[in-house]
Design a protein around this motif. Structure first.
Motif, PDB file in Angstrom:
ATOM      1  N   HIS A 318       0.815  -1.216   0.000  1.00  0.00           N
ATOM      2  CA  HIS A 318       0.000   0.000   0.000  1.00  0.00           C
ATOM      3  C   HIS A 318       0.854   1.273   0.000  1.00  0.00           C
ATOM      4  N   PRO A 319       0.402   2.315  -0.721  1.00  0.00           N
ATOM      5  CA  PRO A 319       1.133   3.602  -0.718  1.00  0.00           C
ATOM      6  C   PRO A 319       1.358   4.162   0.688  1.00  0.00           C
ATOM      7  N   ILE A 320       0.487   3.806   1.622  1.00  0.00           N
ATOM      8  CA  ILE A 320       0.648   4.308   2.993  1.00  0.00           C
ATOM      9  C   ILE A 320       2.004   3.863   3.565  1.00  0.00           C
ATOM     10  N   ILE A 321       2.488   2.720   3.109  1.00  0.00           N
ATOM     11  CA  ILE A 321       3.791   2.234   3.593  1.00  0.00           C
ATOM     12  C   ILE A 321       4.893   3.193   3.121  1.00  0.00           C
ATOM     13  N   THR A 322       4.749   3.683   1.896  1.00  0.00           N
ATOM     14  CA  THR A 322       5.720   4.674   1.400  1.00  0.00           C
ATOM     15  C   THR A 322       5.640   5.940   2.238  1.00  0.00           C
ATOM     16  N   PHE A 323       4.420   6.388   2.533  1.00  0.00           N
ATOM     17  CA  PHE A 323       4.263   7.572   3.401  1.00  0.00           C
ATOM     18  C   PHE A 323       4.984   7.348   4.731  1.00  0.00           C
ATOM     19  N   MET A 324       4.792   6.156   5.272  1.00  0.00           N
ATOM     20  CA  MET A 324       5.408   5.857   6.576  1.00  0.00           C
ATOM     21  C   MET A 324       6.937   5.894   6.465  1.00  0.00           C
ATOM     22  N   LYS A 325       7.459   5.196   5.451  1.00  0.00           N
ATOM     23  CA  LYS A 325       8.921   5.110   5.314  1.00  0.00           C
ATOM     24  C   LYS A 325       9.543   6.475   5.055  1.00  0.00           C
ATOM     25  N   ASP A 326       8.809   7.320   4.348  1.00  0.00           N
ATOM     26  CA  ASP A 326       9.321   8.663   4.027  1.00  0.00           C
ATOM     27  C   ASP A 326       9.051   9.670   5.139  1.00  0.00           C
ATOM     28  N   LYS A 327       8.498   9.177   6.242  1.00  0.00           N
ATOM     29  CA  LYS A 327       8.149  10.081   7.357  1.00  0.00           C
ATOM     30  C   LYS A 327       7.281  11.251   6.871  1.00  0.00           C
ATOM     31  N   ALA A 328       6.336  10.903   6.028  1.00  0.00           N
ATOM     32  CA  ALA A 328       5.413  11.927   5.526  1.00  0.00           C
ATOM     33  C   ALA A 328       4.471  12.365   6.640  1.00  0.00           C
ATOM     34  N   ASN A 329       3.764  13.436   6.367  1.00  0.00           N
ATOM     35  CA  ASN A 329       2.794  13.988   7.316  1.00  0.00           C
ATOM     36  C   ASN A 329       1.422  13.403   6.959  1.00  0.00           C
ATOM     37  N   TYR A 330       0.904  12.517   7.786  1.00  0.00           N
ATOM     38  CA  TYR A 330      -0.391  11.903   7.466  1.00  0.00           C
ATOM     39  C   TYR A 330      -1.119  11.476   8.736  1.00  0.00           C
ATOM     40  N   SER A 331      -2.427  11.245   8.570  1.00  0.00           N
ATOM     41  CA  SER A 331      -3.253  10.750   9.678  1.00  0.00           C
ATOM     42  C   SER A 331      -3.876   9.422   9.261  1.00  0.00           C
ATOM     43  N   LEU A 332      -4.333   8.664  10.245  1.00  0.00           N
ATOM     44  CA  LEU A 332      -4.979   7.369   9.992  1.00  0.00           C
ATOM     45  C   LEU A 332      -6.456   7.512  10.366  1.00  0.00           C
ATOM     46  N   ASN A 333      -7.346   7.151   9.435  1.00  0.00           N
ATOM     47  CA  ASN A 333      -8.761   7.482   9.605  1.00  0.00           C
ATOM     48  C   ASN A 333      -9.687   6.374   9.116  1.00  0.00           C
ATOM     49  N   THR A 334     -10.961   6.473   9.551  1.00  0.00           N
ATOM     50  CA  THR A 334     -11.933   5.438   9.143  1.00  0.00           C
ATOM     51  C   THR A 334     -12.666   5.764   7.847  1.00  0.00           C
ATOM     52  N   ASP A 335     -12.944   7.033   7.600  1.00  0.00           N
ATOM     53  CA  ASP A 335     -13.688   7.472   6.411  1.00  0.00           C
ATOM     54  C   ASP A 335     -15.202   7.265   6.558  1.00  0.00           C
ATOM     55  N   ASP A 336     -15.675   6.033   6.395  1.00  0.00           N
ATOM     56  CA  ASP A 336     -17.122   5.763   6.439  1.00  0.00           C
ATOM     57  C   ASP A 336     -17.384   4.459   7.203  1.00  0.00           C
ATOM     58  N   PRO A 337     -17.226   4.484   8.519  1.00  0.00           N
ATOM     59  CA  PRO A 337     -17.287   3.220   9.274  1.00  0.00           C
ATOM     60  C   PRO A 337     -18.603   2.462   9.150  1.00  0.00           C
ATOM     61  N   LEU A 338     -19.711   3.172   8.891  1.00  0.00           N
ATOM     62  CA  LEU A 338     -20.989   2.460   8.732  1.00  0.00           C
ATOM     63  C   LEU A 338     -20.927   1.548   7.501  1.00  0.00           C
ATOM     64  N   ILE A 339     -20.525   2.127   6.387  1.00  0.00           N
ATOM     65  CA  ILE A 339     -20.552   1.368   5.132  1.00  0.00           C
ATOM     66  C   ILE A 339     -19.426   0.330   5.087  1.00  0.00           C
ATOM     67  N   LEU A 340     -18.322   0.674   5.736  1.00  0.00           N
ATOM     68  CA  LEU A 340     -17.169  -0.230   5.731  1.00  0.00           C
ATOM     69  C   LEU A 340     -17.262  -1.262   6.843  1.00  0.00           C
ATOM     70  N   ASN A 341     -18.228  -1.031   7.747  1.00  0.00           N
ATOM     71  CA  ASN A 341     -18.407  -1.902   8.908  1.00  0.00           C
ATOM     72  C   ASN A 341     -17.104  -2.055   9.685  1.00  0.00           C
ATOM     73  N   SER A 342     -16.520  -0.926   9.985  1.00  0.00           N
ATOM     74  CA  SER A 342     -15.196  -0.951  10.613  1.00  0.00           C
ATOM     75  C   SER A 342     -15.145   0.029  11.783  1.00  0.00           C
ATOM     76  N   THR A 343     -14.072  -0.083  12.542  1.00  0.00           N
ATOM     77  CA  THR A 343     -13.802   0.888  13.607  1.00  0.00           C
ATOM     78  C   THR A 343     -12.410   1.462  13.357  1.00  0.00           C
ATOM     79  N   LEU A 344     -12.065   2.509  14.086  1.00  0.00           N
ATOM     80  CA  LEU A 344     -10.726   3.079  13.933  1.00  0.00           C
ATOM     81  C   LEU A 344      -9.672   2.036  14.322  1.00  0.00           C
ATOM     82  N   ASN A 345      -9.993   1.246  15.328  1.00  0.00           N
ATOM     83  CA  ASN A 345      -9.054   0.200  15.733  1.00  0.00           C
ATOM     84  C   ASN A 345      -8.784  -0.785  14.595  1.00  0.00           C
TER      85      ASN A 345
END
Ligand SMILES: O=c1[nH]cnc2c1ncn2[C@H]1C[C@H](O)[C@@H](CO)O1
Length: 399
Positions: A318-345
């Motif tokens: 995933h591109p997020i791995i590149t963001f991580m390795k490059d110490k980019a400025n980013y946040s981790l988010n759920t977006d649409d937890p109802l439709i994705l049936n997910s939680t932030l965890n």
């Protein structure tokens, strides 16, 4: 040590349908369980520390029970009468396209749109749900027009005309968030969305941002289907120009399903200060380099990216791995937890299990999130102090 041992699938409450469970856990290597707002026990929580969330849609984060309750009260027929049945028609069980993903909103938005009590309730419950996830500051976004039934053209979701204007919607959401803040002791602010396919609404949106800038609204966004509308309409550009002129903060959905050129336009034309998703930025090396250098903030949403088809390869690539390795400025988010049936965890677990995220990186990205949030400077400093204290870090941030 805050990262607990991860499990292939989190504990499933009695509500979780076995069929959905197997589909989800096999399709999503993150092994996200079906949440239905089920709570994780402490040992299931991957990063059990205060968190910041900057990219989550209010209308994509409604409780199933609330939709059922409101439909019953308003006598609106749904093709489901239980949470399980409703989950079956709303939640995604396999990767879609962004276009088909966005169609899911039509399954339930007519239930809450135009209804004062429902709108206030979803905002209040949203804050409760975020507090339970360990979020201490959240910026939640929505389109006031998509929840209105007056002074909006066309009236969305085949509603009959009514009396609830986009302005009323903003007031109700503000009230719900404020009451939620008081009850659950976290901070919640909102971002108002322009919609890519509805350029006519955009000037209204920026005016609402101006009117409510000190009453809970912190920024403007441009959401919707960038795969169908790759270039922002002139009305969107005008609205963003006005936002710049008035000092309204700006984020733009870009480079999620659309190409890197959408990100370039967001930054260069719309003057975005943050990018919603932004994965495709990596396709334009020069642009990525430039955005890295200027510490552009990317609001990334791992599980969403998979189920919207924005990322259709393995999480391990995933591109997020590149963001991580490059110490980019980013946040981790759920977006649409109802439709994705997910939680932030679930998103944190996916990042930990399949992308090699460590506790240190979780702390770093939350500090980045606080630094890039749209709060006024003084409140931002307080937030950063809270995080530094909770994480046991010495404050080195120059902010
Ligand atoms: O992931 C997304 N990308 C683009 N637009 C989105 C996404 N999730 C939700 N939306 C749209 C649908 C909602 O009705 C709207 C406002 O929250 O924003």
């Amino acid at each position: 040590m805050y990262i607990s041992a991860t499990r292939a699938a989190i504990g499933l409450s009695g509500l979780r349908a076995p069929l959905l469970r197997s589909v989800c856990t096999s399709r999503l290597p993150g092994g996200r369980g079906l949440s239905m707002m089920a709570e994780n026990t402490p040992e299931e929580v991957v990063f059990n520390q205060p968190k910041i969330e900057l990219h989550v849609h209010l209308d994509g984060a409604i409780r199933l029970q609330t939709i059922l309750d409101v439909a019953k009260r308003r006598n609106i027929k749904l093709q489901a009468s239980t949470k399980e049945e409703l989950a079956g028609i709303i939640t995604l069980q396999e990767p879609f396209t962004l276009t088909r993903f966005l169609d899911k909103f039509a399954v339930y938005m007519h239930v809450v749109a135009g209804d004062r009590a429902a709108i206030k309730r979803i905002a209040y419950e949203f804050v409760e749900d975020k507090a339970k996830e360990g979020v201490i500051y959240v910026e939640v976004r929505y389109s006031p027009h998509l929840l209105a039934n007056a002074k909006v053209h066309p009236i969305p979701w085949n509603q009959k005309g009514g009396e609830l204007t986009p302005d009323d919607v903003v007031q109700l959401v503000n009230e719900g968030l404020r009451e939620g803040e008081r009850a659950f002791k976290i901070k919640a602010r909102s971002i108002l969305c322009c919609m890519r396919h509805m350029p006519k609404w955009s000037m209204d949106v920026v005016e609402l941002c101006k009117k409510y800038r000190n009453k809970g609204v912190v920024a403007i966004d441009l959401a919707g289907d960038e795969s169908l509308n790759c270039e922002a309409y002139p009305e969107h550009r005008k609205a963003y120009e006005e936002a710049v002129r008035c000092g309204i903060h700006r984020t733009v959905h870009a480079g999620e399903a659309g190409p890197a050129s959408v990100v370039r336009e967001a930054v260069e034309v719309l003057k975005a200060e943050r990018i919603g998703h932004g994965y495709r930025t990596l396709d334009d090396k020069a642009l990525y380099k430039k955005l890295l250098a200027q510490k552009m903030h990317f609001e990334v949403c791992p599980i969403s990216s998979k189920l919207t088809g924005a990322w259709n390869l393995e999480f391990t690539e995933h591109p997020i791995i590149t963001f991580m390795k490059d110490k980019a400025n980013y946040s981790l988010n759920t977006d649409d937890p109802l439709i994705l049936n997910s939680t932030l965890n679930d998103d944190y677990r996916t990042a930990h299990t399949h992308m090699g995220f460590t506790e240190e990186e979780f702390k770093r990205l939350n500090i980045c999130s606080a630094e890039s949030c749209f709060l006024p400077d003084k409140e931002k400093r307080e937030l950063l102090n809270t995080l530094h204290a909770a994480y046991g870090l010495i404050q080195t941030t120059a902010f």
